[in-house]
Design a protein around this motif. Structure first.
Motif, mmCIF file in Angstrom:
data_model
loop_
_atom_site.group_PDB
_atom_site.id
_atom_site.type_symbol
_atom_site.label_atom_id
_atom_site.label_comp_id
_atom_site.label_asym_id
_atom_site.label_seq_id
_atom_site.Cartn_x
_atom_site.Cartn_y
_atom_site.Cartn_z
ATOM 1 N N ALA A 1 12.229 -3.118 -0.362
ATOM 2 C CA ALA A 1 12.167 -2.756 0.872
ATOM 3 C C ALA A 1 9.932 -1.997 1.341
ATOM 4 C CB ALA A 1 12.695 -0.979 0.724
ATOM 5 N N GLU A 2 8.975 -1.703 -0.521
ATOM 6 C CA GLU A 2 8.188 -1.652 -0.898
ATOM 7 C C GLU A 2 7.169 -2.513 -0.306
ATOM 8 O OE1 GLU A 2 7.155 1.725 -0.757
ATOM 9 O OE2 GLU A 2 9.756 2.279 -0.949
ATOM 10 N N GLU A 3 7.250 -3.972 -0.561
ATOM 11 C CA GLU A 3 7.077 -4.554 -0.559
ATOM 12 C C GLU A 3 6.250 -5.197 0.972
ATOM 13 O OE1 GLU A 3 7.860 -8.515 -1.792
ATOM 14 O OE2 GLU A 3 9.123 -7.925 -3.730
ATOM 15 N N PRO A 4 6.232 -4.790 2.323
ATOM 16 C CA PRO A 4 5.995 -5.074 3.534
ATOM 17 C C PRO A 4 4.826 -3.950 3.894
ATOM 18 C CG PRO A 4 8.169 -5.393 3.687
ATOM 19 C CD PRO A 4 8.216 -4.821 2.619
ATOM 20 N N LYS A 5 5.311 -2.605 3.563
ATOM 21 C CA LYS A 5 4.458 -1.784 2.681
ATOM 22 C C LYS A 5 3.100 -1.439 2.576
ATOM 23 C CE LYS A 5 8.853 1.309 3.175
ATOM 24 N NZ LYS A 5 9.000 2.935 2.181
ATOM 25 N N LEU A 6 2.858 -2.387 0.956
ATOM 26 C CA LEU A 6 2.499 -2.264 0.709
ATOM 27 C C LEU A 6 2.031 -3.494 0.621
ATOM 28 C CD1 LEU A 6 0.636 -2.634 -2.492
ATOM 29 C CD2 LEU A 6 2.406 -4.064 -3.361
ATOM 30 N N GLN A 7 1.799 -4.572 0.920
ATOM 31 C CA GLN A 7 0.657 -5.709 1.585
ATOM 32 C C GLN A 7 0.453 -5.776 2.810
ATOM 33 O OE1 GLN A 7 1.221 -9.152 0.164
ATOM 34 N NE2 GLN A 7 -1.156 -9.591 1.912
ATOM 35 N N ALA A 8 0.910 -4.725 3.451
ATOM 36 C CA ALA A 8 0.105 -4.198 4.965
ATOM 37 C C ALA A 8 -0.908 -3.165 4.519
ATOM 38 C CB ALA A 8 0.610 -3.530 6.095
ATOM 39 N N TRP A 9 -1.209 -2.562 3.270
ATOM 40 C CA TRP A 9 -1.487 -1.943 3.209
ATOM 41 C C TRP A 9 -3.160 -2.736 2.640
ATOM 42 C CZ3 TRP A 9 -4.372 0.188 -1.649
ATOM 43 C CH2 TRP A 9 -5.042 0.730 -2.122
ATOM 44 N N LEU A 10 -3.373 -3.620 1.515
ATOM 45 C CA LEU A 10 -3.850 -4.545 1.064
ATOM 46 C C LEU A 10 -4.704 -5.282 2.118
ATOM 47 C CD1 LEU A 10 -1.642 -5.979 -2.116
ATOM 48 C CD2 LEU A 10 -3.837 -4.347 -1.790
ATOM 49 N N GLU A 11 -4.033 -5.182 3.185
ATOM 50 C CA GLU A 11 -3.909 -6.261 4.390
ATOM 51 C C GLU A 11 -5.472 -5.487 4.871
ATOM 52 O OE1 GLU A 11 -1.164 -8.043 6.829
ATOM 53 O OE2 GLU A 11 -1.042 -9.622 5.848
ATOM 54 N N LYS A 12 -6.022 -4.403 5.444
ATOM 55 C CA LYS A 12 -5.890 -2.872 6.155
ATOM 56 C C LYS A 12 -7.394 -3.182 4.872
ATOM 57 C CE LYS A 12 -2.945 -1.235 8.948
ATOM 58 N NZ LYS A 12 -1.805 -0.500 9.375
ATOM 59 N N GLN A 13 -7.065 -3.382 4.106
ATOM 60 C CA GLN A 13 -8.468 -3.447 2.870
ATOM 61 C C GLN A 13 -8.341 -1.694 2.533
ATOM 62 O OE1 GLN A 13 -10.341 -5.785 1.700
ATOM 63 N NE2 GLN A 13 -8.570 -6.872 2.805
ATOM 64 N N GLY B 1 -0.789 -8.332 -6.354
ATOM 65 C CA GLY B 1 0.181 -8.800 -4.978
ATOM 66 C C GLY B 1 1.281 -8.357 -5.677
ATOM 67 N N MET B 2 2.846 -8.607 -4.851
ATOM 68 C CA MET B 2 3.532 -7.794 -5.120
ATOM 69 C C MET B 2 4.286 -7.665 -6.232
ATOM 70 S SD MET B 2 4.030 -7.303 -1.947
ATOM 71 C CE MET B 2 2.379 -7.385 -1.917
ATOM 72 N N MET B 3 3.966 -8.112 -7.632
ATOM 73 C CA MET B 3 3.713 -8.144 -8.667
ATOM 74 C C MET B 3 4.526 -6.793 -9.046
ATOM 75 S SD MET B 3 2.871 -8.690 -12.353
ATOM 76 C CE MET B 3 3.453 -11.477 -12.891
#
Length: 379
Positions: free
Chosen positions: A35-47, A59-61
């Protein structure tokens, strides 16, 4: 592996062993953080991670603890209080001639303290079971420690992204022990921030861009600790006298009225860091910096970034010839430091000019009174 028959009883033992080792709370959860992976990905994409490239590199590790230690079935999450008595928050922050160090960093490096205790806990479980694979973590690997702590029932995620606990607020460190035992898991706590946005509104740099989301590039902790280069000029005046980290979002949090003081001697403040004069700190050579910060989390930023931070704080301090003199003496040591020294001196001179303008009306009044009394004009 042959597991003990009574895993419920073992979980109770583990929690008691943890308390005996100095942890205030011990919780257990599984490794499922999908459930945390989409939040983490969005946070990283926004730099929002800024220059912390290692966060994107792993990454997702970070959301897959079982990839760090193959065979991991559970995460034992722990917390340890660190708030010292007589923390002197207000008296230090309100005195712009003093340097403010985030209260977690006043004592010994917590990474070492917690990791050693977690290792002992793993060894105690191993001795009880006869066989166990375990690995302790304290900010030492790509692990989403806060979601794990929340899942293990240690608290809930506040809008400042830190873990909050009803009985202890947020003044505590977190650590994790990965193990390959199918222990019973604990239940998460219900989120209890409600409509409160105090942490978002108090943040000096507006780093909490939405509930539960921090843009590290604006966070004072990131700017003074993680950022290796120049602090953005627009953010320097907002840093005030904070030379290592920031506690504002915790200080304002209503739940921290329940904050518990630490009884851990290793977290006792070092007097030289508790409420230090900025000018004194700026005069430290590298040898003194290394000596004073031995065994401290502060040492990791190095002498150069330490001076950079103090230079910004001196620029934010009230006008003083002593401040300018101290800044000037360190010119030429390093281009990064020179940039911040020049900015700080310019800030000081602007304050002197503004101060001169402010006193002119008073000088005029004194002159009029002197003339009326027939005194010399320079009286």
């Amino acid at each position: 592996m042959s597991y003990p028959l009574d895993l419920e009883q073992l979980a109770l033992h583990i929690k008691q062993w943890g308390r005996d080792l100095g942890f205030q709370q011990v919780g257990i959860c599984d490794t499922d953080l999908r459930a945390e992976e989409p939040k983490l990905q969005a946070w990283l994409e926004k730099q929002y991670h800024g220059e912390m490239d290692w966060m994107a590199r792993h990454g997702m590790m970070r959301a897959r603890p079982h990839e760090l230690l193959p065979g991991t079935l559970r995460v034992i999450s722990v917390r340890m209080n660190y708030l010292p008595a007589k923390a002197a928050f207000a008296s230090t922050l309100k005195n712009p001639q003093l340097g403010y160090v985030s209260r977690y960093a006043l004592g010994r490096d917590y990474h070492k303290v917690l990791r050693n205790r977690l290792k002992k806990l793993g060894e105690m479980i191993q001795a009880h079971c006869g066989e166990l694979n375990f690995r302790p973590f304290v900010d030492s690997a790509p692990v989403l420690e806060r979601p794990l702590a929340a899942k293990a029932g240690l608290g809930w995620t506040g809008k400042h992204s830190l873990i909050l606990n009803r009985e202890a607020g947020s003044w505590f460190f977190l650590g994790e022990l990965l193990i390959d035992l199918p222990l019973p898991v604990d239940l998460p706590q219900q989120e209890q921030c409600g409509r409160c946005v105090a942490c978002m509104t108090i943040c000096p740099t507006g780093a909490i861009v939405e509930p539960y989301v921090v843009d590290a590039r604006r966070c004072i902790s990131y700017l003074t600790i993680e950022l290796e280069g120049a602090i953005p000029e627009a953010l320097r005046p907002l840093i005030g006298n904070r030379i290592y980290g920031c506690d504002d979002c915790q200080l304002i949090c209503p739940w921290n009225r329940y904050g518990q003081l630490t009884d851990e001697p290793d977290f006792s403040p070092r007097a030289v860091l508790h409420a230090p004069q900025l000018i004194d700190l700026f005069q430290w050579d590298e040898a003194k910096f290394l000596r004073v910060t031995e065994g401290s989390a502060i040492r990791r930023i190095g002498h150069l970034r330490w001076l950079r931070n103090v230079a910004v704080a001196l620029g934010n301090a009230p006008w003083s010839e002593d401040n300018v003199a101290a800044l000037t003496l360190r010119r030429g040591e390093h281009p990064l430091l020179d940039e911040h020294i020049d900015w700080a001196i310019a800030q000081q001179l602007q304050k002197r000019a503004a101060q001169a303008i402010e006193v002119q009306p008073a000088q005029k009044q004194r002159l009029v009174r002197a003339v009326e009394k027939g005194l010399p004009r320079d009286a």
